[in-house]
Write a protein that holds these residues in place. Structure first.
Motif, PDB file in Angstrom:
ATOM      1  N   VAL A   1      -4.628   2.894   3.716  1.00  0.00           N
ATOM      2  CA  VAL A   1      -4.466   3.559   2.377  1.00  0.00           C
ATOM      3  C   VAL A   1      -2.993   4.533   2.345  1.00  0.00           C
ATOM      4  O   VAL A   1      -2.841   4.609   1.143  1.00  0.00           O
ATOM      5  CB  VAL A   1      -5.625   4.309   1.590  1.00  0.00           C
ATOM      6  CG1 VAL A   1      -6.850   3.401   1.509  1.00  0.00           C
ATOM      7  CG2 VAL A   1      -6.060   5.242   2.835  1.00  0.00           C
TER       8      VAL A   1
ATOM      9  N   PHE B   1       0.857  -1.256   0.151  1.00  0.00           N
ATOM     10  CA  PHE B   1       0.018   0.017  -0.022  1.00  0.00           C
ATOM     11  C   PHE B   1       0.738   1.131   0.108  1.00  0.00           C
ATOM     12  O   PHE B   1       2.108   1.013   0.086  1.00  0.00           O
ATOM     13  CB  PHE B   1      -1.146   0.055   1.293  1.00  0.00           C
ATOM     14  CG  PHE B   1      -0.307  -0.241   2.517  1.00  0.00           C
ATOM     15  CD1 PHE B   1       0.260   0.688   3.334  1.00  0.00           C
ATOM     16  CD2 PHE B   1       0.079  -1.319   2.905  1.00  0.00           C
ATOM     17  CE1 PHE B   1       1.036   0.574   4.519  1.00  0.00           C
ATOM     18  CE2 PHE B   1       0.781  -1.681   4.423  1.00  0.00           C
ATOM     19  CZ  PHE B   1       1.085  -0.678   5.086  1.00  0.00           C
TER      20      PHE B   1
ATOM     21  N   LYS C   1     -12.336   8.418   4.872  1.00  0.00           N
ATOM     22  CA  LYS C   1     -11.073   7.900   5.456  1.00  0.00           C
ATOM     23  C   LYS C   1     -10.878   8.296   6.826  1.00  0.00           C
ATOM     24  O   LYS C   1     -11.262   9.303   7.240  1.00  0.00           O
ATOM     25  CB  LYS C   1      -9.934   8.923   4.751  1.00  0.00           C
ATOM     26  CG  LYS C   1      -8.474   8.020   4.447  1.00  0.00           C
ATOM     27  CD  LYS C   1      -7.569   8.957   3.878  1.00  0.00           C
ATOM     28  CE  LYS C   1      -7.706   9.504   2.533  1.00  0.00           C
ATOM     29  NZ  LYS C   1      -6.532  10.221   1.908  1.00  0.00           N
TER      30      LYS C   1
ATOM     31  N   SER D   1      -6.259   1.981  -3.380  1.00  0.00           N
ATOM     32  CA  SER D   1      -5.829   3.210  -2.760  1.00  0.00           C
ATOM     33  C   SER D   1      -7.163   4.175  -3.300  1.00  0.00           C
ATOM     34  O   SER D   1      -7.741   3.926  -4.251  1.00  0.00           O
ATOM     35  CB  SER D   1      -4.700   3.915  -3.238  1.00  0.00           C
ATOM     36  OG  SER D   1      -4.398   5.180  -2.524  1.00  0.00           O
ATOM     37  N   ASP D   2      -7.350   5.347  -2.494  1.00  0.00           N
ATOM     38  CA  ASP D   2      -7.969   6.608  -3.048  1.00  0.00           C
ATOM     39  C   ASP D   2      -7.243   7.289  -3.973  1.00  0.00           C
ATOM     40  O   ASP D   2      -8.104   8.134  -4.699  1.00  0.00           O
ATOM     41  CB  ASP D   2      -8.538   7.303  -1.669  1.00  0.00           C
ATOM     42  CG  ASP D   2      -7.353   7.806  -0.979  1.00  0.00           C
ATOM     43  OD1 ASP D   2      -6.499   7.083  -0.811  1.00  0.00           O
ATOM     44  OD2 ASP D   2      -7.627   8.769  -0.235  1.00  0.00           O
TER      45      ASP D   2
ATOM     46  N   VAL E   1     -11.295   1.261  -2.736  1.00  0.00           N
ATOM     47  CA  VAL E   1     -11.839   1.391  -1.417  1.00  0.00           C
ATOM     48  C   VAL E   1     -13.028   2.476  -1.490  1.00  0.00           C
ATOM     49  O   VAL E   1     -12.935   3.288  -2.353  1.00  0.00           O
ATOM     50  CB  VAL E   1     -10.666   2.095  -0.650  1.00  0.00           C
ATOM     51  CG1 VAL E   1      -9.737   1.212  -0.111  1.00  0.00           C
ATOM     52  CG2 VAL E   1      -9.925   3.329  -1.548  1.00  0.00           C
TER      53      VAL E   1
END
Lengths: 1001, 417, 91
Positions: free
Chosen positions: A385, A301, A412, A513-514, A408
């Motif tokens: 993330v 990540f 967050k 991941s964002d 995702v």
């Protein structure tokens, strides 16, 4: 002051034995039993190094030999310094000094960290795409690239330590002393098999030995205690040799293994003197049991590389085995049950676990429940993330995973922490298995490669065979071993095992991941700084093979050889390229498993033991008389004997003159000698030499030339007929062994019908050659009862004789053109006969001469030296030695090749003599010979093979090979040296005594 | 060039997070017919295709490779490049290659990292000295920049060599070729592949040759694992597997394929910035840009295609390394591997037509093929295109083994007196 | 590192042996009657097989006897050894 994170004493740590050490100049304390890594962690030091490419701060990541980050320089600026040492493997000792590598000025502030900012410009393979303009600048670019690359520093002094080799032959070797290996070794040894058990760690029991929880029980004891009793019993077994600190480096074919046993690296420096540092064990095992365990996988990540991020199993090991907390606010990220084992251990020791982020959505195992009972928050179906904290992790951002795990979702959340443990499941350590040639299969359920087929007598057991749980190991191992070891039963048939580990796993190679991938840094190979986006870039650019991706991105090419990240690289390739993991295969695992010290591989074969010296029986005399020596093959030969500060030229001139004016003496013991007997001995010689031998009378000697089957000159020497069916052949010094081998080959394989026996007797005799006009007087006074008249003892003949009742053979043969005798006597009398000759020759100024004078004297006579005047492209005809090639013989080795279209050319290079215009000018051996210097390119006609200043002829003489030289007598040619041209004339190669008068003088 | 590499391209692509780079080469399905098929996607094969397209205007070419391009000896060698060979024919061949190396990164628009850090060949006995001097004189007259160094000069150029006169095989001198050096091996294969692909050459990986089809003495095509490919010209550049392909065509070659091993140490900061070779004690070493010591070992004496050699060879090599560089004793071997080298009896290659029309072989490079890659490709392309050798490879014809006109590059024969 | 069964001494380390190339290449009885091509065939041309090969080995640091070996050159597996002059195994 740094914090003390030592939480509890463990069995391995001796708290009564405090040890001080230095890291980057700061003094710290640890305890006996600590590794450098555990001691640093106990002092809250995580930042230990900088990465290869981006110089990112890196901490301790693992607790074993798979460590990619925490590699340090030991004892910098001393003769015992060592680069790239894994802090996780160094056992601390009083006075240890370690420092960070690949950073300047310091690990805390590293100028190279600028690369991290430039990283958008440094994707995989960037150097292939740039630094090409202007072309001449590459040299300058390269200087900086080289300087910033590399990790530690090479030692610059010779190694004060010594190393050894040991050969071990055993029935069974067990590699790895975890629970499977312990059981296997015990079963093997108890069944009377000579067994060797090795483990790279200093202790036995692997990771089970520090297992102390109610969730893993064997026969109602916790598994650690059960194993401890097993080990205690094991140690009493007779057939078993146990070696700890011993890492198997390579597993070659035919069950040949190499292991490194480390003997002194854990001792304070002052205790290491006069001890062997490491042994290379060369093991030949009838059967091999691989129990090398498994390595925990990290997770991939964004910013997964910060100091403070460790494998979850490493956090557990530091707590359980070393009593060290890696952090005070721990978070665990996992996709399987292993992190819960860690959490339970930490809870037991009172180390705070903040939360667990679990990729899995449905988790209910006993372990999970136990953790939940302790009010630890579990984020199910979540992932990390991103992380923050430059030199130490301080926060993680987490988000929920979508159902398919591909992205995702939701918002967050940020959590504070000072340590993040990651667990991506386990990778069986199949390295040795594949090195041995074993084939792997891919198990889809938990995404692991495990052994499929073995190609020698071997077996993999335990977690390296994909058996990760205690019950699997204890059920399967005994069964497998009964079959493999061909035994009846084991004592493990009724073991009661309780294991709470659930096999449920949610494998995601690259966690979503964002952010877009291009904006993230998810490291796959930590040491080499290759990220998931580098791998995807490689695929985008058309690199499809796993080997291509590896080489383009350098993934798996660091000092850890990708033990952590290679599986993820494969996984990402598989997902991106839509290829099945099983079909993709792995990269090749190359030996050694962990890097192996050169000194260990070399052992004692250093210095004078690098290669043997062969010395003649007269060697000591030469040494005593100030001889300079020349290496010829393995022999030390006297080269010349300087007197009163003579240089070589002066000594050789004196020796050469003395040999022709009165008497010289040469130690010719190094010449090869082969005793040839049998009723077909003459026929044999007919076939191996170019000339005829049948008619050679008993007691006579003859010179012979031996060719290769390709017609080129191979060796030469004088052979003597001692009796009807008995010859003694001499060969060149360097060629002796090869000639012997060649003759045996023909005799055994081509001509087995011949009744011939060959014995190498080179070492049996000392050979003393006395030459010069006074040689007869000298030799006859040493050997008094022999008739030395030319009638009884002519040139090229031999006599048996006695010197003080000792038998010797005397040949009247000559390599100098002088009247000369060769005395062959049993080797151990060599020196005394030599001294007798010296004594007898005193009045005749008998002068010992070495190889250089021998060369000069024979060159005056135009005799060749095979290997100097020939070079595997010269036929006897080229040497103008047509006279020695029998036209009558039907066949001999190499004959047919003399009649090929190229070998019969008239304008081949031929041996000639060369005289310089200026008689004082001595040519350089190897200089080229040309006719026309103006021609471009210059046509080279040949070269100078031998060249000397002859004191007897008072001029420079040389031998050389020249194209068509045979027909160029008297022609003038040029030797073009770097700064001058030398004029030479081609002459006959015999410069002195063409009529051979001196032979009978 | 569609997708030119440069610092500007890197900057431009950085803004799009390197999402827009093009494929370096495509992955096509083989066509039914090609003008020429090159068997073997190593450096030599790819270079051959590149020069066929570039200099001989041939467009319809396929390179077929059993595994992945550059995966054979190209990716397994110790990357030494030099041209200080003894005989005129060899000097011509290897110097031709060296001349191309000097401009190769620019020619390919791919940085092959050709590093002219010099190559030293050491002499350890008096015959070595004679042989190396002979070679240096020949080199000088052939326009090759070789000089002879005495022991002190060797020490000055490479201070870490143990030049003590008391060692088992003392350093008596050596030769230096300053234009020589190393290059990044993978980049050579990739650069040629990219360049060839740009000109329309099909690079077909994972495609194994199963047979050579011929009608009497003329080739008609290649049977492969991806089907039959028709062609009139086949260039075989299969290194260790040359004999295997030759056998398919009913030919025998004067080759033996043997294991050759090499190893690297862990990476360290620059410690040796030239290449040092020693034949007598069998060790050669350089340091890669990454910092690893790159060490070449010798060959085993038996035929093998297993890409594995015996440990004794590696041990012997490291014995020699520590004899010459005692400071490396505490360095560690990171990785060792083996390749399969096809060796000719005279240690020189074959770049030649054969008795079968349309079938050409480029093989027999033994332990030293990498250095010749660009020259070999160029000359082989010439030979295929013209059905006649170039004057620089005329001596390397297959017929020399019949006539006896060998190009013996073993160095001089074993020392003997 | 092979383990080689010398037909005269038994099983020994590879380091005691020397390989001698392809087996059953008989030296021509009448070399002078061969053409240059035929002689080159004997001298230099080799099958160089990938797969099962018949080859010569010498127990050079042992009994110094030459013998034949059947070995798979693709994976170095030794299939059989037999003495000089003996017929090669057929299986």
């Amino acid at each position: 002051m740094t914090k003390n994170l030592r939480v509890k004493t463990s069995k391995l740590i001796d708290k009564t034995n405090r040890i001080s050490f230095k890291f980057n100049g700061t003094k710290y304390y640890g305890f006996k039993g600590d590794t450098l890594a555990s001691a640093l962690l106990a002092n809250d030091v995580h930042l230990v190094g900088r990465s290869f490419k981006y110089h990112r701060p890196r901490g301790i990541m693992t607790a074993g030999s798979e460590e990619p980050n925490a590699i340090i320089q030991l004892h910098d600026n001393t003769s015992r310094t060592e680069p790239n040492v894994r802090a996780t493997e160094v056992e601390i000792y009083e006075g240890l000094e370690a420092s960070s590598q690949n950073c300047w000025p310091s690990v805390n502030f590293d100028i190279g960290g600028i690369n991290n900012l430039l990283s958008p410009l440094l994707p995989a393979g960037f150097y292939y795409k740039t630094f090409m303009w202007p072309a001449s600048f590459w040299k300058k670019y390269e200087y900086f690239i080289r300087k910033s690359a590399g990790l530690g520093k090479s030692p610059v002094e010779p190694d004060p330590d010594v190393y050894e080799h040991r050969y071990i032959h055993c029935d069974v070797i067990v590699i790895g002393a975890g629970i499977s290996g312990i059981i296997a070794a015990k079963i093997s040894a108890k069944n009377g098999l000579k067994t060797l058990l090795v483990d790279e760690r200093p202790y036995l029991g692997g990771s089970t030995i520090y297992q102390n929880s109610d969730y893993f029980k064997i026969n109602n004891q916790n598994s650690g205690s059960w194993l401890e009793k097993e080990i205690n019993e094991l140690k009493k077994l007779e057939n078993l040799e146990i070696k700890t600190r011993t890492s198997v480096a390579a597993y070659h074919g035919y069950n040949f293994l190499l292991a490194r046993e480390s003997l002194t690296d854990h001792l304070p420096i002052e205790q290491r003197n006069n001890k062997t540092r490491q042994k290379l064990l060369k093991i030949r095992a009838k059967k091999v049991i691989t129990a090398t365990g498994a390595i925990e996988r990290p997770l991939i990540f964004d910013n997964n590389d910060r100091p403070g991020i460790l494998l979850s199993s490493a956090i557990k090991k530091y707590a359980d085995l070393y009593g060290v907390a890696c952090g005070e606010k721990n978070i665990l990220l996992t996709n399987n049950d292993s992190a819960y084992e860690t959490a339970i251990s930490l809870i037991q020791k009172g180390i705070k676990v903040e939360s667990i982020i679990d990729n899995r959505e449905q988790v209910n195992s006993k372990l999970v429940k136990e953790v939940e009972k302790n009010n630890i928050k579990i984020f199910k179906g979540f992932t990390v993330v991103n992380t923050s904290g430059y030199k130490r992790i301080n926060k993680v951002s987490i988000m929920q995973l979508s159902k398919d795990g591909e992205k995702v979702i939701g918002s967050k959340t940020t959590l504070n922490c000072d340590c993040l443990g990651v667990s991506g499941g386990w990778t069986p350590a199949v390295h040795l298995f594949t090195q041995s040639g074993g084939k792997l299969r891919f198990r889809e359920e938990d995404q692991v490669f495990i052994p499929l087929t073995y190609n020698s007598k071997q077996i993999s057991i335990g977690s390296c065979n994909g058996e990760f749980t205690l019950d699997e190991i204890l059920t399967n191992t005994p069964k497998l071993l009964i079959k493999f070891l061909e035994i009846k039963d084991t004592n493990y048939d009724n073991v009661d095992v309780k294991s709470s580990y659930s096999k449920l796993k949610r494998n995601i190679w690259l966690l979503p991941s964002d952010k877009i991938l291009g904006k993230t840094k998810p490291f796959v190979d930590y040491q080499n700084d290759s990220t998931a986006k580098d791998i995807k870039l490689a695929l985008k650019e058309g690199f499809r093979s796993i080997e291509h991706v590896k080489r383009y991105t350098t993934t798996g090419m660091g000092t850890d050889q990708g033990k952590l990240g290679n599986m993820h690289a494969l996984g990402i390739i598989s997902e991106t390229a839509d290829a099945k993991m099983g079909e993709l295969g792995t990269t090749t695992f190359r030996p050694p498993y962990t890097p192996l010290t050169f000194g260990t591989i070399v052992g004692r074969n250093v210095g004078e033991y690098f290669d043997i010296f062969r010395k003649t029986p007269i060697h000591d005399w030469h040494v005593k008389n100030n001889a300079e020596f020349e290496n010829v093959g393995q022999w030390k030969r006297a080269w010349y004997y300087p007197i009163n500060n003579e240089d070589m030229h002066q000594a050789v001139q004196r020796e050469s003159k003395a040999a022709r004016d009165s008497a010289g003496i040469l130690d010719a013991s190094t010449l090869g000698k082969i005793d040839i007997q049998g009723t077909d001995a003459s026929e044999f010689l007919n076939r191996v030499y170019t000339n005829a031998w049948s008619k050679l009378a008993i007691g006579k000697c003859r010179y012979g030339l031996m060719l290769n089957e390709d017609g080129m000159v191979y060796d030469d020497g004088v052979t003597t007929r001692l009796a009807e069916n008995h010859y003694i052949m001499t060969t060149t010094t360097g060629g002796a062994a090869n000639v012997m081998g060649k003759l045996e080959d023909y005799l055994q394989t081509e001509w087995p019908e011949l009744d011939v026996y060959l014995t190498s007797v080179t070492d049996h005799f000392a050979t003393i050659s006395v030459c010069g006009p006074n040689s007869k007087k000298i030799v006859s006074s040493v050997i008094s009862d022999l008739d030395f008249t030319d009638e009884k003892f002519p040139h090229m003949s031999f006599q048996n004789a006695k010197i003080d009742k000792i038998n010797c053979r005397v040949m009247r043969i000559s390599f100098t053109g002088e009247h000369s005798y060769e005395i062959n006597v049993q080797a151990n009398y060599g020196k005394s006969v030599w001294e007798k000759c010296m004594e007898a020759g005193k009045d005749f100024n008998i002068t010992p001469y070495g190889t250089e004078t021998m060369h000069l004297l024979r060159a005056e006579k135009g005799f060749i030296i095979v290997g100097q005047d020939t070079d595997a492209t010269m036929t006897p005809i080229d040497l103008q030695m047509d006279w020695i090639v029998s036209k009558k013989k039907y066949d001999f080795i190499g004959k047919r090749s003399l009649y090929r279209s190229d070998t019969i050319r008239e304008d081949r290079k031929q041996l000639v003599g060369l005289l310089t215009e200026n008689p004082d000018e001595v040519l350089e051996e190897g200089a080229q010979i040309v006719a026309d210097i103006k021609k471009s390119p210059v046509e080279m006609l040949g070269h100078v093979t031998s060249s000397y200043y002859s004191p007897n002829l008072k001029k420079s003489i040389a031998l050389g090979v020249v194209r068509g030289g045979k027909n160029m007598m008297g022609q003038k040619l040029i030797i073009p040296m770097e700064k001058k041209l030398i004029n030479v004339t081609i002459t006959d190669p015999v410069f002195l005594d063409k009529e051979n008068k001196r032979l009978n003088a | 060039m569609k997708n030119k590499y440069s610092i500007f391209a890197l900057i431009k692509n950085a803004f799009s997070y390197h999402e827009n780079w093009q494929k370096a080469w495509k992955d096509p399905v083989p066509k039914k017919e090609y003008e020429t098929v090159i068997i073997g996607g190593g450096g030599h094969g790819l270079a051959t295709a590149f020069y066929l397209a570039k200099k001989h205007n041939m467009k319809n070419i396929a390179v077929i490779e059993k595994g992945w391009i550059g995966g054979g000896n190209t990716g397994r060698n110790t990357t030494i490049i030099r041209s200080n060979y003894l005989w005129d024919a060899s000097a011509g061949l290897y110097n031709h290659a060296l001349n191309i190396w000097e401009g190769l990164s620019q020619e390919l628009n791919y940085n092959v990292m050709f590093s002219q850090r010099g190559v030293i060949n050491l002499a350890h006995n008096l015959q070595d000295v004679r042989d190396l001097k002979r070679r240096t004189h020949a080199n000088r007259l052939n326009g090759i920049d070789a000089v002879y160094l005495n022991t002190d000069e060797v020490k000055k150029f490479c201070p870490i060599i143990n030049t003590s006169p008391d060692i088992r095989y003392p350093v008596l001198g050596g030769t230096l070729q300053k234009r020589a050096g190393t290059a990044r091996h993978d980049a050579v294969a990739w650069g040629y592949a990219r360049g060839a692909n740009e000109m329309g050459v099909d690079i077909i990986q994972n495609c194994e040759v199963k047979g050579i089809k011929r009608n009497a003495d003329t080739v008609e095509g290649v049977e492969t694992s991806k089907g039959f490919i028709k062609t009139k010209k086949i260039g075989v550049v299969a290194a260790g597997h040359s004999s295997v392909i030759a056998n398919m065509a009913g030919l025998k070659l004067p080759l033996e394929s043997k294991p050759l091993q090499a190893l690297v140490s862990e990476p360290v900061k620059p410690i040796i910035d030239t290449v040092v070779m020693s034949n007598a004690v069998h060790a050669y070493v350089s340091q890669s840009d990454k910092g690893e010591l790159v060490i070449g070992a010798g060959t085993d004496d038996y035929v093998s295609y297993s890409q594995k050699g015996s440990h004794d060879i590696v041990e012997g090599t490291l014995n020699a390394i520590l004899e010459l560089y005692p400071i490396f004793s505490r360095m560690r071997m990171l990785r060792q591997w083996g390749g399969i080298v096809d060796i000719c009896p005279d240690a020189s290659p074959i770049i030649s037509k054969t008795s079968i029309k349309g079938l050409y072989f480029n093989c027999g490079w033994g332990t030293g093929g990498f250095k010749a890659t660009p020259g070999s490709g160029d000359l082989f392309a010439h030979t295929i295109a013209n059905d006649e050798p170039h004057k620089l490879n005329a001596a390397f014809n297959i017929n020399r083994f019949v006539s006896g006109d060998l190009v013996d590059e073993h160095g001089a024969a074993a020392v003997a007196h | 590192m092979f383990l080689i069964y010398c037909p005269f001494c038994g099983e020994r380390e590879q380091s005691e042996f020397k390989a001698g190339g392809e087996a059953h290449i008989v030296r021509p009885k009448q070399p002078t009657e061969l053409s240059d091509d035929e002689w080159a065939e004997y001298l230099f041309m080799r099958k160089n097989i990938k797969g099962v090969q018949f080859e010569r080995w010498n127990h050079i640091h042992g009994c110094r006897k030459w013998f034949n070996m059947v070995r798979d050159t693709s994976n170095d597996e030794i299939k059989a050894v037999y003495k000089m002059g003996e017929k090669p195994p057929t299986k």
